[in-house]
Design an enzyme around this catalytic site. Structure first.
Site, PDB file in Angstrom:
ATOM      1  N   LYS A 125       6.338 -11.780   8.402  1.00 18.81           N
ATOM      2  CA  LYS A 125       6.815 -10.766   8.992  1.00 18.81           C
ATOM      3  C   LYS A 125       7.416 -10.887  10.316  1.00 18.81           C
ATOM      4  O   LYS A 125       8.572 -10.508  10.448  1.00 18.81           O
ATOM      5  CB  LYS A 125       5.865  -9.488   8.896  1.00 18.81           C
ATOM      6  CG  LYS A 125       5.395  -9.076   7.528  1.00 18.81           C
ATOM      7  CD  LYS A 125       4.376  -7.826   7.752  1.00 18.81           C
ATOM      8  CE  LYS A 125       3.393  -7.940   6.336  1.00 18.81           C
ATOM      9  NZ  LYS A 125       4.371  -7.904   4.837  1.00 18.81           N
TER      10      LYS A 125
ATOM     11  N   LYS B 217       9.652 -11.041   0.304  1.00 13.09           N
ATOM     12  CA  LYS B 217      10.146  -9.885   0.404  1.00 13.09           C
ATOM     13  C   LYS B 217      10.589  -9.683   2.090  1.00 13.09           C
ATOM     14  O   LYS B 217      11.709  -8.929   2.267  1.00 13.09           O
ATOM     15  CB  LYS B 217       9.491  -8.579  -0.294  1.00 13.09           C
ATOM     16  CG  LYS B 217       8.203  -8.106   0.783  1.00 13.09           C
ATOM     17  CD  LYS B 217       8.739  -6.745   1.351  1.00 13.09           C
ATOM     18  CE  LYS B 217       7.569  -6.184   1.751  1.00 13.09           C
ATOM     19  NZ  LYS B 217       6.464  -6.851   2.551  1.00 13.09           N
TER      20      LYS B 217
ATOM     21  N   ASN C  49       0.744  -1.355   0.036  1.00 14.69           N
ATOM     22  CA  ASN C  49       0.000   0.056   0.195  1.00 14.69           C
ATOM     23  C   ASN C  49       0.818   1.234   0.117  1.00 14.69           C
ATOM     24  O   ASN C  49       0.609   2.350  -0.411  1.00 14.69           O
ATOM     25  CB  ASN C  49      -0.976  -0.089   1.204  1.00 14.69           C
ATOM     26  CG  ASN C  49      -0.304  -0.002   2.680  1.00 14.69           C
ATOM     27  OD1 ASN C  49       0.434  -0.680   2.502  1.00 14.69           O
ATOM     28  ND2 ASN C  49      -1.030   0.767   3.491  1.00 14.69           N
TER      29      ASN C  49
END
Ligand code: ADP
Ligand code: MG
Length: 324
Positions: A286, A224, A23
């Site tokens: 994450k 990522k 985002n």
């Protein structure tokens, strides 16, 4: 009066690896170039703020929607010009996003009078193992949706693995192997040493495998967040910051008894993961990336928060801090 910030060549100021989520990079309702530029410009005000208070920033970013659209363009134009394979599309997405990021960040630094800081994005390759078990069980959906018969035809003609995706049709799935080695690491370090803000491992990096003395791109996608943690370890960063849509990580996310967390110890990460609090493919990587980084060396810090809160969070005022 504009004050020229002194360049701190080779200094030991705080190195922060900041991973930008989707985002921060696009307007999903209307992903035009103009809108991508505007969204990234807004995002870079927060990043320039970090640099203006003296942090050495290395930016990483996702590329899911962008590489998806590049793939779609290739697919749609295949009768006119040869389509590029997924690794090449990944490199294109690093260039496309890196271009707007470096333009926007440099502009924002100029506005603040920090004119000595360069910004540069780097096409980054990341070595994966051909024996990574992920290649036996591809999970990452990419590209357009197909009907069952189209999917079967693609499986036969191209050897793609096709899977049904939540009632919406069939999609190609590719492997998500673990990052082993960042090929351009020495270049990243050299640029950092010259006080240049580097944008690297976009989309997790282009996955490559070693073939003797050369490298070969593979059609896979590296997470990522894992690539960012690997990079942070390799450049001996002080802090890994993963920016996403939420200000904090929660227990019982989205449920009535949801509880936002200010800190997460390594032990709590293991406990809460086992209890299923972190969704696979979104929050789990994450949390795992942060805990791997914190575990890798004493004193390393990691934090998950939203882009607009990054400055407060680095001052310890918000976000979820992963601590040993
Ligand atoms: P990005 O695109 O930024 O990499 P993702 O959308 O993949 O991020 O993952 C972040 C999202 O994960 C959050 O916006 C939230 O909707 C979701 N999420 C899943 N589990 C949790 C949790 N336990 N706490 C907070 N958010 C969670
Ligand atoms: Mg997302």
């Amino acid at each position: 009066m504009k004050v020229e910030k002194q360049s701190n060549k080779g200094s030991t100021e705080q190195i922060v690896v900041v991973a930008l989520g989707g985002n921060a990079l696009e307007n999903s309702d209307s992903p035009t170039a103009d809108n991508q530029k505007k969204v990234i410009e807004a995002s870079m005000t927060h990043i320039a703020e970090l640099i203006s208070v003296g942090m050495k920033v290395v930016l990483t970013h996702g590329n899911g929607p962008q590489v998806g659209r590049i793939g779609l363009q290739n697919e749609a134009a295949k009768e006119i010009t040869p389509p590029m394979p997924f690794d090449v599309c990944g490199a294109m997405s690093q260039g496309m996003l890196g271009y707007h990021i470096q333009q926007a960040l440099k502009g924002e630094l100029n506005n603040r009078g920090i004119v000595s800081s360069g910004v540069s994005s780097l096409v980054t390759q990341v070595v994966v193992s051909p024996h990574d078990e992920a290649f036996n069980n591809p999970t990452k959906p990419i590209g357009p949706f197909y009907t069952k018969s189209e999917a079967e035809a693609l499986e036969r003609s191209k050897g793609y693995v096709m899977k049904e995706d939540s009632g919406r049709g069939f999609r190609r799935v590719i492997a998500s192997p673990k990052p082993l080695e960042i090929v351009e690491l020495a270049t990243i370090k050299a640029l950092l040493n010259e006080n240049i803000t580097v944008i690297a491992v976009g989309g997790g990096g282009v996955p490559v495998i070693k073939k003797g003395t050369t490298l070969d791109g593979v059609e896979a996608v590296i997470d990522k967040d894992f690539a960012s943690a690997k990079l942070a370890e390799n450049i001996d960063a002080h802090t890994l910051v993963i920016l996403t849509e939420v200000e904090k990580v929660a227990l019982n996310f989205g449920k009535e008894n949801q509880k936002w967390l200010n800190t997460l110890t390594l032990q709590e990460v293991d406990e809460y993961t086992a209890q299923g609090h972190f969704a696979k493919g979104s929050m789990l990587p994450k949390v795992e990336a942060c805990s791997a980084f914190v575990r890798s060396k004493k004193g390393r810090k990691a934090l998950i928060t939203s882009l607009s809160k990054v400055n407060e969070a680095l001052r310890g005022e918000t976000g979820t801090h992963i601590v040993s």
